[in-house]
Scaffold this motif. Structure first.
Motif, PDB file in Angstrom:
ATOM      1  N   LEU A 144     -30.164 -38.085 -20.347  1.00 26.52           N
ATOM      2  CA  LEU A 144     -30.622 -38.691 -19.087  1.00 26.52           C
ATOM      3  C   LEU A 144     -31.755 -39.699 -19.319  1.00 26.52           C
ATOM      4  CD1 LEU A 144     -30.376 -38.712 -15.991  1.00 26.52           C
ATOM      5  CD2 LEU A 144     -31.958 -36.776 -15.946  1.00 26.52           C
ATOM      6  N   ARG A 145     -32.561 -39.442 -20.326  1.00 23.34           N
ATOM      7  CA  ARG A 145     -33.687 -40.353 -20.617  1.00 23.34           C
ATOM      8  C   ARG A 145     -33.224 -41.758 -21.015  1.00 23.34           C
ATOM      9  NH1 ARG A 145     -38.482 -37.866 -20.247  1.00 23.34           N
ATOM     10  NH2 ARG A 145     -38.287 -35.652 -20.729  1.00 23.34           N
ATOM     11  N   ASP A 146     -32.011 -41.853 -21.517  1.00 26.62           N
ATOM     12  CA  ASP A 146     -31.493 -43.167 -21.900  1.00 26.62           C
ATOM     13  C   ASP A 146     -31.242 -44.061 -20.685  1.00 26.62           C
ATOM     14  OD1 ASP A 146     -31.593 -42.352 -24.517  1.00 26.62           O
ATOM     15  OD2 ASP A 146     -29.458 -41.869 -24.669  1.00 26.62           O
ATOM     16  N   VAL A 184     -38.272 -39.157 -16.159  1.00 25.44           N
ATOM     17  CA  VAL A 184     -37.101 -38.632 -15.438  1.00 25.44           C
ATOM     18  C   VAL A 184     -37.493 -37.722 -14.277  1.00 25.44           C
ATOM     19  CG1 VAL A 184     -35.483 -38.757 -17.376  1.00 25.44           C
ATOM     20  CG2 VAL A 184     -36.956 -36.749 -17.115  1.00 25.44           C
ATOM     21  N   ASP A 185     -38.798 -37.383 -14.175  1.00 27.32           N
ATOM     22  CA  ASP A 185     -39.213 -36.436 -13.137  1.00 27.32           C
ATOM     23  C   ASP A 185     -40.400 -36.960 -12.362  1.00 27.32           C
ATOM     24  OD1 ASP A 185     -40.951 -36.304 -15.310  1.00 27.32           O
ATOM     25  OD2 ASP A 185     -41.374 -34.174 -15.014  1.00 27.32           O
ATOM     26  N   GLU A 204     -33.471 -42.241  -9.555  1.00 27.39           N
ATOM     27  CA  GLU A 204     -32.977 -43.467 -10.221  1.00 27.39           C
ATOM     28  C   GLU A 204     -32.187 -43.255 -11.508  1.00 27.39           C
ATOM     29  OE1 GLU A 204     -36.015 -42.799  -9.128  1.00 27.39           O
ATOM     30  OE2 GLU A 204     -37.217 -44.604  -8.728  1.00 27.39           O
ATOM     31  N   PRO A 205     -32.738 -42.488 -12.500  1.00 32.67           N
ATOM     32  CA  PRO A 205     -31.955 -42.336 -13.736  1.00 32.67           C
ATOM     33  C   PRO A 205     -30.630 -41.611 -13.505  1.00 32.67           C
ATOM     34  CG  PRO A 205     -34.208 -41.490 -14.021  1.00 32.67           C
ATOM     35  CD  PRO A 205     -34.037 -41.816 -12.583  1.00 32.67           C
ATOM     36  N   VAL A 206     -30.632 -40.614 -12.639  1.00 35.31           N
ATOM     37  CA  VAL A 206     -29.405 -39.847 -12.388  1.00 35.31           C
ATOM     38  C   VAL A 206     -28.370 -40.721 -11.668  1.00 35.31           C
ATOM     39  CG1 VAL A 206     -28.416 -37.759 -11.391  1.00 35.31           C
ATOM     40  CG2 VAL A 206     -30.761 -37.710 -12.244  1.00 35.31           C
ATOM     41  N   GLU A 244     -28.124 -44.002 -11.736  1.00 35.29           N
ATOM     42  CA  GLU A 244     -27.614 -45.043 -12.641  1.00 35.29           C
ATOM     43  C   GLU A 244     -26.680 -44.465 -13.691  1.00 35.29           C
ATOM     44  OE1 GLU A 244     -30.486 -47.911 -14.081  1.00 35.29           O
ATOM     45  OE2 GLU A 244     -31.638 -47.727 -12.223  1.00 35.29           O
ATOM     46  N   ALA A 245     -27.023 -43.293 -14.194  1.00 35.12           N
ATOM     47  CA  ALA A 245     -26.166 -42.644 -15.194  1.00 35.12           C
ATOM     48  C   ALA A 245     -24.819 -42.280 -14.582  1.00 35.12           C
ATOM     49  CB  ALA A 245     -26.854 -41.396 -15.744  1.00 35.12           C
ATOM     50  N   VAL A 246     -24.849 -41.617 -13.443  1.00 35.02           N
ATOM     51  CA  VAL A 246     -23.596 -41.171 -12.809  1.00 35.02           C
ATOM     52  C   VAL A 246     -22.742 -42.386 -12.450  1.00 35.02           C
ATOM     53  CG1 VAL A 246     -22.613 -40.043 -10.755  1.00 35.02           C
ATOM     54  CG2 VAL A 246     -24.507 -38.960 -11.997  1.00 35.02           C
ATOM     55  N   GLU A 247     -23.361 -43.400 -11.871  1.00 35.55           N
ATOM     56  CA  GLU A 247     -22.593 -44.590 -11.491  1.00 35.55           C
ATOM     57  C   GLU A 247     -21.961 -45.275 -12.695  1.00 35.55           C
ATOM     58  OE1 GLU A 247     -25.100 -45.373  -7.394  1.00 35.55           O
ATOM     59  OE2 GLU A 247     -25.511 -46.644  -9.147  1.00 35.55           O
ATOM     60  N   GLY A 248     -22.637 -45.169 -13.832  1.00 37.02           N
ATOM     61  CA  GLY A 248     -22.099 -45.758 -15.053  1.00 37.02           C
ATOM     62  C   GLY A 248     -20.980 -44.933 -15.680  1.00 37.02           C
ATOM     63  N   LEU A 249     -20.949 -43.651 -15.373  1.00 38.20           N
ATOM     64  CA  LEU A 249     -20.012 -42.753 -16.055  1.00 38.20           C
ATOM     65  C   LEU A 249     -18.782 -42.390 -15.220  1.00 38.20           C
ATOM     66  CD1 LEU A 249     -22.632 -40.337 -17.723  1.00 38.20           C
ATOM     67  CD2 LEU A 249     -21.151 -41.984 -18.922  1.00 38.20           C
ATOM     68  N   VAL A 250     -18.881 -42.498 -13.896  1.00 33.74           N
ATOM     69  CA  VAL A 250     -17.750 -42.070 -13.067  1.00 33.74           C
ATOM     70  C   VAL A 250     -16.610 -43.078 -13.098  1.00 33.74           C
ATOM     71  CG1 VAL A 250     -19.044 -40.623 -11.438  1.00 33.74           C
ATOM     72  CG2 VAL A 250     -18.656 -43.071 -10.930  1.00 33.74           C
ATOM     73  N   GLY A 251     -15.424 -42.542 -12.964  1.00 34.47           N
ATOM     74  CA  GLY A 251     -14.240 -43.366 -12.813  1.00 34.47           C
ATOM     75  C   GLY A 251     -13.586 -43.049 -11.486  1.00 34.47           C
ATOM     76  N   GLU A 252     -12.351 -43.520 -11.348  1.00 36.97           N
ATOM     77  CA  GLU A 252     -11.593 -43.357 -10.105  1.00 36.97           C
ATOM     78  C   GLU A 252     -11.388 -41.872  -9.748  1.00 36.97           C
ATOM     79  OE1 GLU A 252      -9.341 -46.349  -7.711  1.00 36.97           O
ATOM     80  OE2 GLU A 252     -11.352 -45.998  -8.449  1.00 36.97           O
ATOM     81  N   ARG A 253     -11.081 -41.075 -10.781  1.00 37.89           N
ATOM     82  CA  ARG A 253     -10.708 -39.677 -10.521  1.00 37.89           C
ATOM     83  C   ARG A 253     -11.675 -38.657 -11.126  1.00 37.89           C
ATOM     84  NH1 ARG A 253      -5.634 -41.893 -10.279  1.00 37.89           N
ATOM     85  NH2 ARG A 253      -5.262 -41.986 -12.530  1.00 37.89           N
ATOM     86  N   THR A 254     -12.975 -38.974 -11.092  1.00 37.99           N
ATOM     87  CA  THR A 254     -13.983 -38.078 -11.689  1.00 37.99           C
ATOM     88  C   THR A 254     -14.400 -36.988 -10.716  1.00 37.99           C
ATOM     89  OG1 THR A 254     -14.824 -39.964 -12.927  1.00 37.99           O
ATOM     90  CG2 THR A 254     -16.252 -38.024 -12.791  1.00 37.99           C
TER      91      THR A 254
END
Ligand code: 4GY
Length: 234
Positions: A38-40, A49-50, A65-67, A69-79
């Motif tokens: 998450l720190r990345d 991060v806190d 914010e970090p969560v 941005e991370a989730v938005e970067g990792l999710v796809g159509e069917r996540t």
């Protein structure tokens, strides 16, 4: 299946998920697992991060914010985005089966005193707890979930698994089992199991499963019960 994990402790994942059946699932290409720090996903010098809760109170919260941005970067159509937190619905074998049919799971591990509520609100499809106790963070719960899901993926286990899972889907604990020797330190294997009478053995096992469930887990209540999802694998 693809599983991504978002955690503050990526180092905890080295080891447990390289061994045994999960390791085999990965080696076979049935499971692709990626661990993300998450720190990345922070932008400041201190990789923050806190932050402190508005309104006061003890401890720190994962900041949005970090969560996000991370989730938005990792999710796809069917996540399926799943938060691991003690406030989630309690993990059962039925939920494990449901998750095993997903194409992509994104696990978000809780840390500190919890999450900013907007993470839950905007990002989570599901919130899961592995039990009513509080750990230091969600890494172990994520590994528990991954382990339980991996063994259900097609081609990961042989036939040995299917009977075990079936026995749990009828909501009873497993009957007692024995292997050789037929007598050990004066303790004998029940005669019926050595008899070769398969109808008799099936009856004995059904009765043992019923008795054991009544004694150890009366809350399971047996076939047809909505609670009959918990698995106790020995
Ligand atoms: N139990 N099931 C669990 C947990 C750590 C405080 C939120 C659990 O899933 N996660 O105990 N997680 C806590 C620590 C903040 C996460």
């Amino acid at each position: 299946m693809n599983i991504d994990v978002l955690t503050l402790f990526p180092g905890m994942f080295a080891g447990p998920l390289d061994e045994s059946i999960v390791g085999r699932a990965r080696a076979l290409g049935r499971l692709t697992l990626k661990i993300h720090n998450l720190r990345d996903y922070t932008h400041d010098r201190h990789r923050t991060v806190d932050d402190r809760p508005f309104g006061g109170g003890p401890g720190m919260l994962l900041k949005p914010e970090p969560v996000f941005e991370a989730v938005e970067g990792l999710v796809g159509e069917r996540t399926r985005t799943v938060l691991l937190t003690p406030t989630g619905r309690k993990l059962t074998q039925a939920i494990v089966r449901e998750l095993a049919s997903a194409e992509h799971i994104l696990l978000v591990c809780g840390s500190y005193e919890g999450f900013d509520e907007r993470i839950r609100q905007a990002l989570a499809d599901d919130e899961i707890s592995i039990g009513d106790y509080v750990l230091t963070n969600g890494a172990l719960p994520a590994m528990v979930l991954i382990d339980a899901v991996a063994r259900l993926l097609p081609g990961v286990l042989g036939d040995e698994s299917s009977s075990v899972d079936e026995s749990f889907s009828h909501g009873l604990l497993e009957y007692p089992q024995y292997t050789r020797p037929a007598e050990y330190r004066g303790m004998k294997v029940p005669e019926v199991l050595l008899s070769g009478n398969h109808a008799e053995i099936a009856r004995w096992r059904a009765e043992q499963a019923r008795q054991r469930t009544m004694e150890c887990r009366p809350d399971l209540k047996g076939p047809g019960s909505a609670d009959g999802q918990v698995s106790v694998d020995e």
